[in-house]
Design a protein around this motif. Sequence first.
Motif, mmCIF file in Angstrom:
data_model
loop_
_atom_site.group_PDB
_atom_site.id
_atom_site.type_symbol
_atom_site.label_atom_id
_atom_site.label_comp_id
_atom_site.label_asym_id
_atom_site.label_seq_id
_atom_site.Cartn_x
_atom_site.Cartn_y
_atom_site.Cartn_z
ATOM 1 N N LEU A 104 3.901 6.605 -10.141
ATOM 2 C CA LEU A 104 3.455 6.780 -8.765
ATOM 3 C C LEU A 104 2.952 8.204 -8.560
ATOM 4 C CD1 LEU A 104 3.205 5.974 -5.770
ATOM 5 C CD2 LEU A 104 5.642 6.574 -5.507
ATOM 6 N N THR A 132 -0.821 10.359 -6.656
ATOM 7 C CA THR A 132 -2.096 10.218 -5.951
ATOM 8 C C THR A 132 -2.984 11.399 -6.294
ATOM 9 O OG1 THR A 132 -1.484 11.514 -3.997
ATOM 10 C CG2 THR A 132 -0.838 9.177 -4.014
ATOM 11 N N SER A 170 8.858 12.107 -0.359
ATOM 12 C CA SER A 170 7.922 12.083 -1.491
ATOM 13 C C SER A 170 7.912 13.379 -2.290
ATOM 14 C CB SER A 170 6.500 11.811 -0.982
ATOM 15 O OG SER A 170 6.072 12.856 -0.118
ATOM 16 N N GLU A 204 17.057 6.716 -5.881
ATOM 17 C CA GLU A 204 16.141 6.565 -4.749
ATOM 18 C C GLU A 204 15.795 7.925 -4.162
ATOM 19 O OE1 GLU A 204 17.229 3.830 -1.730
ATOM 20 O OE2 GLU A 204 17.435 2.104 -3.107
ATOM 21 N N LYS A 245 11.824 -2.247 -5.581
ATOM 22 C CA LYS A 245 11.719 -3.374 -4.659
ATOM 23 C C LYS A 245 11.505 -2.867 -3.241
ATOM 24 C CE LYS A 245 14.667 -6.349 -7.490
ATOM 25 N NZ LYS A 245 15.938 -7.111 -7.550
ATOM 26 N N LYS A 246 10.745 -3.640 -2.469
ATOM 27 C CA LYS A 246 10.401 -3.288 -1.090
ATOM 28 C C LYS A 246 9.705 -1.930 -1.003
ATOM 29 C CE LYS A 246 14.211 -5.990 0.872
ATOM 30 N NZ LYS A 246 15.400 -5.958 1.765
ATOM 31 N N LYS A 247 9.023 -1.559 -2.098
ATOM 32 C CA LYS A 247 8.243 -0.322 -2.170
ATOM 33 C C LYS A 247 9.067 0.942 -1.935
ATOM 34 C CE LYS A 247 3.810 -2.445 -1.021
ATOM 35 N NZ LYS A 247 2.597 -2.381 -0.160
ATOM 36 N N VAL A 248 10.344 0.863 -2.288
ATOM 37 C CA VAL A 248 11.202 2.041 -2.182
ATOM 38 C C VAL A 248 10.848 3.013 -3.310
ATOM 39 C CG1 VAL A 248 13.574 2.889 -2.328
ATOM 40 C CG2 VAL A 248 13.076 0.764 -1.097
ATOM 41 N N GLU A 249 10.609 4.260 -2.958
ATOM 42 C CA GLU A 249 10.272 5.264 -3.967
ATOM 43 C C GLU A 249 11.539 5.733 -4.673
ATOM 44 O OE1 GLU A 249 7.872 8.498 -2.655
ATOM 45 O OE2 GLU A 249 6.414 7.203 -1.657
ATOM 46 N N CYS A 283 8.245 6.236 -9.357
ATOM 47 C CA CYS A 283 7.760 4.856 -9.322
ATOM 48 C C CYS A 283 8.228 4.206 -8.019
ATOM 49 C CB CYS A 283 8.265 4.073 -10.537
ATOM 50 S SG CYS A 283 10.064 3.966 -10.629
ATOM 51 N N ARG A 284 7.793 2.964 -7.820
ATOM 52 C CA ARG A 284 8.235 2.188 -6.657
ATOM 53 C C ARG A 284 9.083 1.013 -7.132
ATOM 54 N NH1 ARG A 284 3.044 3.229 -3.807
ATOM 55 N NH2 ARG A 284 3.574 4.416 -1.929
#
Length: 744
Positions: free
Chosen positions: A257, A259, A329, A325, A292-296, A289-290
Motif C-alpha cells: 500500500l 501512493t 497512515s 493495525e 479485511k474491511k480495508k483496514v490499514e 497493506c490493507r
Amino acid sequence: MLRTSIARAPSLPTSSGIFHLCLTFLLGQVGLLQGHPQCLDYGPPFQPLLHLEFCSDYESFGCCDQQKDHRLAARYRVIMDYLDLKGHELCGGYIKDILCQECSPYAAHLYDAENPQTPLRNLPGLCSDYCSAFHSNCHSAISLLTNDRRLRETREKDSAHFCHLLNLPDKDYCFPNVLRNDHLNRNLGVVAEDGRGCLQLCLTEVANGLRNPVSMVHAGDGTRRFFVAEQVGVVWVYLPDGSRLEQPFLDLKNIVLTTPWVGDERGFLGLAFHPRFRRNRRFYIYYSCRGKKKVEKIRISEMKVSRADPNKADPKSERVILEIEEPASNHNGGQLLFGVDGYLYIFTGDGGRAGDPFGKFGNAQNKSSLLGKVLRIDVNGAGSDGRRYRVPRDNPFVAEPGAHPAVYAYGIRNMWRCAVDRGDPITRWGRGRMFCGDVGQNRFEEVDLIVKGGNYGWRAKEGFECYDRKLCHNASLDDILPIYAYGHAVGKSVTGGYVYRGCESPNLNGLYIFGDFMSGRLMALQEDRKTKKWKKRDICLGSTESCAFPGLISTYSKFIISFAEDEAGELYFLATSYPSAYLPHGSIYKFVDPSRRAPPGKCKYKAVPVKTRSKRVRFRPLAKTVLDLLKEQSEKAARKLSNATSASRPVGTSSLKGPSGKPASPTSSRKTFRGPGTKKRARVWSPGSQGKRKMRRKSHSGRVRQSRAGRSLRRPFLSGWLAGGRARGESPRPMGAPAAEPGL
C-alpha cells in the motif's frame, strides 16, 4: 662521474609538454585545481602495511607500499652502477630524493598527475635552489633519470633552462619545499576540514533511476551482492561489478500500500536477511497493506529465495509472522534488523497523527501496544498461542502483567533507520550497539542507543525537552536520553545511519554518520570514550580541491532516505531529488575519504560466485564528476579566451580555420583534451622504472534527459508540497516523519 656504458641507462617516456602547459594554463586561469594529497594512481595516500627500506621518509604516510619501494631501490642501484666513486658521493642523495618523490603524498602534484587525462612529467617538480644545486653537481646524471630529449639536452647547458622545465607554478608544492610546509603537513593523513571544521568527504555514484529507495542490504553470504528496495514494493539485485539484474528479486507492487503523493509514508519499508541465509535461504520484509474491511496495517513476513534462481524470491513462500493495525497512515516505522544475538528486531511507529493521541498516555508509553516500540522475537521456531515466532526468555517485560512479551524497548515516536555496530575491526569495541534516528514532532530530532527495557520518553519528551509537560514530570518515567538531538533549524526529519567500520577509509572508523531527510544535511557523531559523550561533526561535500579524483562527485540528491553498508562495511546513503514513490529520481552514493585510503591490496575481497539468469543492466552514472566539471570550466575559459582574441583581431584579417572550415581553437593543432564523458581514450605516461606506456581508461558518464511529461508531473506536486508545508509549519516527509497530520 659517469662510466662508459652509458647506452644502457634506464629511461622514461617523453611527455607532450606543450599541450600539458596549455591545459595547466587554462586550469590556472579559472583557479580550478590546487595541489592536494594524491598518488600517481589517482588515489589518496596511505599508511604502508610494512616497513619501507629505501624511501623510508614516506613509511608513515605516502604513496608506496613495500613492493614499489623495492622497485625504486632496484632502479636506484642500476643508476648508481653507471656512476664512479665521486658520482656516488655527489649524486647519490639527489638521485634517491628524486626517485622517492613517487612515494610522496603529493606525488600527483609533483608529476602533474592530478588529472588522469594529462601526461605525467618525466621528473618531479623541483624547487629552484635544489634544482640548481642538482644540475651543478650531477648534470651528467640527468640522462640516467630520463630519456626526455629536452631535459637531456640541458645536461651540458646552464641550469636555468633545465630548472625552468621542472618548475611548478606553486612554489609551496615543489620538492623539497613541500616537506617543510607546516600548513600542508600538520594534518596530513587525517580527515580534511574546512575553516568551519566541516569534514571534507567525497562520493561515488553507485546506482540511479530508483523510485524512493528505502533500503539497501546485503545477504551476508559472501556474494557481495546488495539488494535495494523501492517504496513501491520492488527489490532489485546489484552485483559486485555495479550492474543490476534486469528482473527484480521481488515484486510486491500489487500488495504493498502506497501512493504517488509526496509525503506518503506507507509502502515497502524494511528488508533483512537471516544470519544463516546461506543455509536456510530465509529473509524478512516489512510493508504496509490493507486487510479485511480495508483496514490499514503493517505486515512482517518471512520469505525464501527460489531454489531455481538465487536472485529471485519465491513469492509463494511468504509466511506472515506479525500484523499490526495502523490507526493512521503515517508513523509506520519500518526497520528490520538482526542483532548479534541472532534475534530479529522490529521497529514500529507510534501509530500516526500528532502527539500520539491514542489512550491516556499514547501508544508509545503503553506496553500492551505493539506501536511505538522496539520488538525482539526469535524467528527460528513457533511460540505459544498460535504465534509464528518465539519470545526470547530474557525479554525485559515477559513477566510484567499486561505488557506484550515481545516488547524490548518503548517510548518511541517513529524511528527511521537503525543499525547494528559491527565493532572496531581490531578491538571489537562497540560491537552489537544499536543506533537509531527517532523523528521528532515540532522541535527536535534525536539519535538514540537502544538498550534492553529502555523507555525513550515519547510522548513525554521530544529530544531532551518536555513535550507533554504533565507526563514529562512523572517521576516514574525514568527515560533514556538521546546521545544527540538537534533543532529544526538544522533539519526536520532525522535519517539514522551507521558507524563506519569499513576498510577503504580508515580515518572514518568509529564515526556514526547520519543525515536529515528534509534539509539534506550529512552529519557525524564522534565518541569520546572517556566521557561517553558524542560530539557532532558536520560533513561537507563538494570541495573541488578535495574531490578532484577520477570518479568522485561533489553533488547528491537532497532528500536523504536511508543509509546502508555493504558486506565489507563500506558506507552508502540513498537519496532522491523528488520524494514520490512512483518517480525514478532516487540514487545511491558511496562515501569516500579523499585524505587517506587503506594500503593497496588490504581491502580486496573475492566474491562467492552466484549464477545469474537475468540479463545484466550496465550502470550508467548520471552525476558529473569533479573532473567533468573542471573540464567544462577549462573549456569555458578557453572559449572566452578565443572569443576575446577574435574580438581584438583587426578588421580585414582572416581567421584561422580548421579542416572543417570552422574557426580553430587555441589548441586545434593538437589533440583536443577529452574529459571522462568522452568516447576516445587519452594516454597517460607513467614514470615507471622501465618507461613502459600505461593506458588509463576514462569512465563514460551517460546523461538522461527528463521527459516533458515527467517535468509537468513533478512541478505541481513539489511546489504544492513545499508551499503547503511551510505555510502550516509542517515537516512533510515520505517515511520518517508526520505528513499533514491533524492537530499540527
